[in-house]
Write an enzyme that holds these catalytic residues in place. Structure first.
Site, PDB file in Angstrom:
ATOM      1  N   ASP A 179      24.467 -11.343   9.955  1.00  9.30           N
ATOM      2  CA  ASP A 179      25.507 -12.113   9.245  1.00  9.30           C
ATOM      3  C   ASP A 179      25.697 -13.502   9.829  1.00  9.30           C
ATOM      4  OD1 ASP A 179      25.953  -9.916   7.637  1.00  9.30           O
ATOM      5  OD2 ASP A 179      27.611  -9.157   8.855  1.00  9.30           O
ATOM      6  N   GLY A 224       2.306   3.748  -4.924  1.00 11.42           N
ATOM      7  CA  GLY A 224       2.105   4.679  -6.035  1.00 11.42           C
ATOM      8  C   GLY A 224       1.424   4.065  -7.233  1.00 11.42           C
ATOM      9  N   LYS A 225       0.607   3.043  -7.026  1.00 15.89           N
ATOM     10  CA  LYS A 225      -0.041   2.371  -8.156  1.00 15.89           C
ATOM     11  C   LYS A 225      -1.055   3.292  -8.831  1.00 15.89           C
ATOM     12  CE  LYS A 225      -1.159  -1.119  -5.427  1.00 15.89           C
ATOM     13  NZ  LYS A 225      -0.297  -0.988  -4.240  1.00 15.89           N
ATOM     14  N   THR A 226      -1.859   3.981  -8.029  1.00 20.36           N
ATOM     15  CA  THR A 226      -2.860   4.894  -8.602  1.00 20.36           C
ATOM     16  C   THR A 226      -2.188   6.059  -9.301  1.00 20.36           C
ATOM     17  OG1 THR A 226      -4.380   4.304  -6.811  1.00 20.36           O
ATOM     18  CG2 THR A 226      -4.886   6.277  -8.080  1.00 20.36           C
ATOM     19  N   PRO A 262       0.831  -1.209   0.000  1.00 20.62           N
ATOM     20  CA  PRO A 262       0.000   0.000   0.000  1.00 20.62           C
ATOM     21  C   PRO A 262       0.862   1.254   0.000  1.00 20.62           C
ATOM     22  CG  PRO A 262      -0.794  -1.590   1.622  1.00 20.62           C
ATOM     23  CD  PRO A 262       0.529  -2.112   1.129  1.00 20.62           C
ATOM     24  N   GLY A 263       0.402   2.263  -0.750  1.00 29.56           N
ATOM     25  CA  GLY A 263       1.104   3.539  -0.783  1.00 29.56           C
ATOM     26  C   GLY A 263       2.280   3.580  -1.725  1.00 29.56           C
ATOM     27  N   GLU A 286      31.814  -3.358   7.024  1.00 26.65           N
ATOM     28  CA  GLU A 286      31.369  -3.419   5.624  1.00 26.65           C
ATOM     29  C   GLU A 286      32.556  -3.567   4.671  1.00 26.65           C
ATOM     30  OE1 GLU A 286      28.350  -3.895   5.156  1.00 26.65           O
ATOM     31  OE2 GLU A 286      27.704  -3.357   7.181  1.00 26.65           O
TER      32      GLU A 286
END
Length: 645
Positions: free
Chosen positions: A537, A250-252, A247-248, A456
């Site tokens: 990890d 950005g499909k519409t 939801p939210g 990292e």
């Protein structure tokens, strides 16, 4: 069939002045016409019978229940007729008992309800009710003393029963109810027309983080332009796509931008809105109306939201008939390019696995595009679209970190809050107000940040030495207060597609342990962020080692146990020998990884120095630093390694 009897009621309830018929509204009378026609053979005064009226569609319980009461009132004058109108799906055993006791009853079988053999035997007659017809509408208008014309007839047979029921209340006259129905129908048409988008909204160029969907949309825009100019036929245009994502996401907004980029109107539909229209017939009519509006404005985009709630075909269950009816109607509307030529259907859902597979075959929704949460640069693009503000480098870094995991809708909400704050302060809206709305973050001390950088860098160095391609390293200088969040990441993958052997798995375990090895070599121990959660990890390395030793036949035994990742902890708990073998494997790979770190310590230090200066490094940056600082020695990695520069 029953034999005709004396006392058969022949009069028709035209007289609106009698008390019994005074409150029969226009829609109730239309339904009464259908009920009376179906029960004509049983239309005898005080005749005892139990009948079932079966509705395939065009059903609305409040209307038909009252219509059946009207019929019962006329033939069972001395009875409490209101207790003899039932619906099969509502407490059938209690209702059967009442009907059997009195020898009278009219049962309504709604769409989707499957009558049992016993219920059919119980009924003296099982009669299928025809849907309302123009003749029923004309009769109702004549009874109400309203001039009959085709427009009014069409309005009465096309409007959902629920809307008719709301418009024609017994406290209103029929003319007043008809006028209210006309006004509301006209208003709804205006609302639907207003939903056809103009070209002043966002385009695909304003979409950020939607990746393949935007590329597909640009290709569709070109195809529609060629279709409109006659260069290609409709069968060469993608006529349907399923968009899925959280939801939210950005499909519409994507569908809106797609229509604008294609320069075609968009019609908005929603499965929940179709369902709100009423029973099955109203549901199907609402669905057909959306497709018709799209065809009338073709070429166009028909956007259907909440598509995963349309339902699946089911073999049994009380609502199976209803769901199957809805799906059958949808398949009919989707089927074939010719039937919906010029209409591109964009269906959106959150859970694509709930969509019936019949809707996803070629010719219907034959393409599925999965939308994911936007990455950092995409989130900045969304922010700029809503505000026009370009963040500084420092602010952009904070914004990307603080909004990790945000959807486009959540960023839009953040912007609204920032604008509201600026208004309350009577201040000019700026980046300051945006940063103030971010979740509370705190800057990490340099000592803490250096630990993250070594961790990292250790992953990246081991990945490179083993032969993987490193595409980037990122560390964060901040953390969100009160949240446990990943503060660094390394993107790497094997340079070549290859069969996964024991060596492949051991190399992956070594990469997982690279951060721990670097911390141990530099600081003498490792921090708890490397273990604990399922994605940490050491947890991932332990599960992979368990798989090697216990489920692949690549460890100390060829015997395997078929199980899923969630069972690895149980396997170690109840098999001490397996736990010991996993420990030995991890210990061996950690020693191997530490050897790599020791031999290439200058390269590790150089990576850390670069990360402390710039917390984001591209794959090219990583390779350049490693090639410039690594020692040309024979590595202890188990795969063939790169030579020195």
């Amino acid at each position: 069939m029953p034999n005709p009897e004396p006392g058969k009621r022949s009069r028709v309830p035209w007289n609106t002045r009698t008390r019994e018929w005074r409150y029969v509204t226009v829609p109730i009378y239309m339904a009464y016409c259908a009920v009376a026609a179906a029960l004509r053979p049983w239309n005898g005064i005080e005749r005892k019978f139990i009948a079932t009226l079966v509705f395939k569609d065009d059903y609305y319980q409040p209307i038909y229940s009252q219509a059946a009461q009207v019929f019962a009132r006329e033939i069972w004058k001395g009875s409490d007729w209101e207790t003899y109108i039932f619906e099969w799906s509502n407490s059938p055993f209690r209702h059967q008992s009442l009907a059997e006791k009195n020898g009278r009853g009219i049962f309504l079988s709604p769409p989707g309800y499957r009558l049992t053999d016993d219920e059919r035997l119980f009924s003296d007659a099982v009669i299928e009710i025809e849907p309302r017809s123009p003749e029923h509408a004309r009769a109702a208008l004549r009874r109400a003393a309203i001039p009959v014309d085709d427009e009014l007839v069409e309005l009465l047979i096309s409007a959902p029963w629920a809307r008719l029921h709301s418009a024609f209340q017994d406290r209103r006259g029929p003319v007043q109810g008809l006028e209210r129905l006309r006004r509301e129908t006209a208003r709804l048409k205006e609302v639907e027309s207003a939903k056809i988008l103009r070209d002043d909204g966002p385009t695909l160029d304003d979409m950020h983080g939607l990746g393949p969907a935007v590329e597909w949309g640009r290709n569709l825009a070109k195809d529609l332009a060629d279709y409109k100019s006659g260069l290609i036929g409709w069968n060469e245009v993608d006529g349907g796509v399923l968009l899925s994502g959280p939801p939210g996401i950005g499909k519409t907004l994507f569908a809106t931008a797609l229509a604008n980029s294609c320069k075609v109107p968009i019609i908005y539909g929603s499965v929940s809105k179709w369902q709100e229209a009423g029973a099955l017939d109203a549901h199907l009519k609402a669905m057909r109306a959306s497709f018709k509006q799209a065809r009338d404005n073709a070429p166009s985009v028909l956007f259907i939201d909440e598509f995963d709630t349309l339902g699946k075909r089911t073999a049994s269950g009380q609502n199976a008939g209803y769901h199957n009816g809805v799906l059958a109607g949808a398949l009919e509307l989707f089927d074939g390019f010719e039937r919906r030529e010029g209409v591109v259907v964009v269906a959106a859902c959150n859970q694509p696995h709930l969509v019936d597979v019949a809707l996803l075959r070629a010719g219907r929704l034959d393409r599925h595009l999965e939308l994911t949460l936007p990455d950092g640069p995409s989130r900045r693009g969304i922010l700029k679209f809503h505000t026009g503000i370009e963040l500084s480098t420092a602010d952009a870094e904070m914004f990307e970190f603080a909004t990790e995991g945000f959807s486009g809708a959540e960023i839009e909400r953040l912007v609204r809050d920032a604008r509201r704050t600026a208004r309350r302060q009577a201040d000019y809206f700026s980046a300051v107000h945006i940063i103030d709305q971010l979740p509370a973050i705190e800057k990490l001390p340099e000592e803490y940040l250096r630990v993250i950088a070594f961790h990292e860098a250790g992953h990246a160095l081991v990945s490179y030495e083993i032969g993987h391609e490193v595409s980037g390293i990122t560390i964060s200088k901040w953390r969100v207060s009160g949240e446990s969040r990943v503060l660094g990441s390394v993107d790497s993958k094997p340079s070549l597609v290859q069969a996964r052997t024991k060596t492949t798995y051991l190399d992956t375990i070594a990469i997982y342990l690279g951060g721990i090895a670097a911390e141990v070599e530099v600081f003498g121990s490792f921090a708890d962020g490397a273990s604990g959660s399922s994605e940490a990890d050491l947890n991932r390395a332990t599960d992979l080692a368990t798989m090697v030793e216990g489920t692949t036949g690549m460890g100390h035994t060829l015997a395997v146990e078929a199980t899923g990742p969630g069972e690895f902890a149980r396997m170690r708990l109840y098999n001490p020998e397996l736990r010991e073998q996993v420990h030995v494997l991890l210990d061996s790979e950690l020693a191997r990884t530490r050897s790599i770190i020791q031999r290439q310590r200058p390269a590790l230090d150089a990576l850390v120095d670069r990360l402390m200066a710039n917390p984001t490094m591209t794959g090219q940056d990583v390779v350049q630093v490693l090639q410039s600082n690594r020692r040309s020695v024979v590595s202890l990695a188990k795969t063939q390694l790169r030579t020195g520069t």
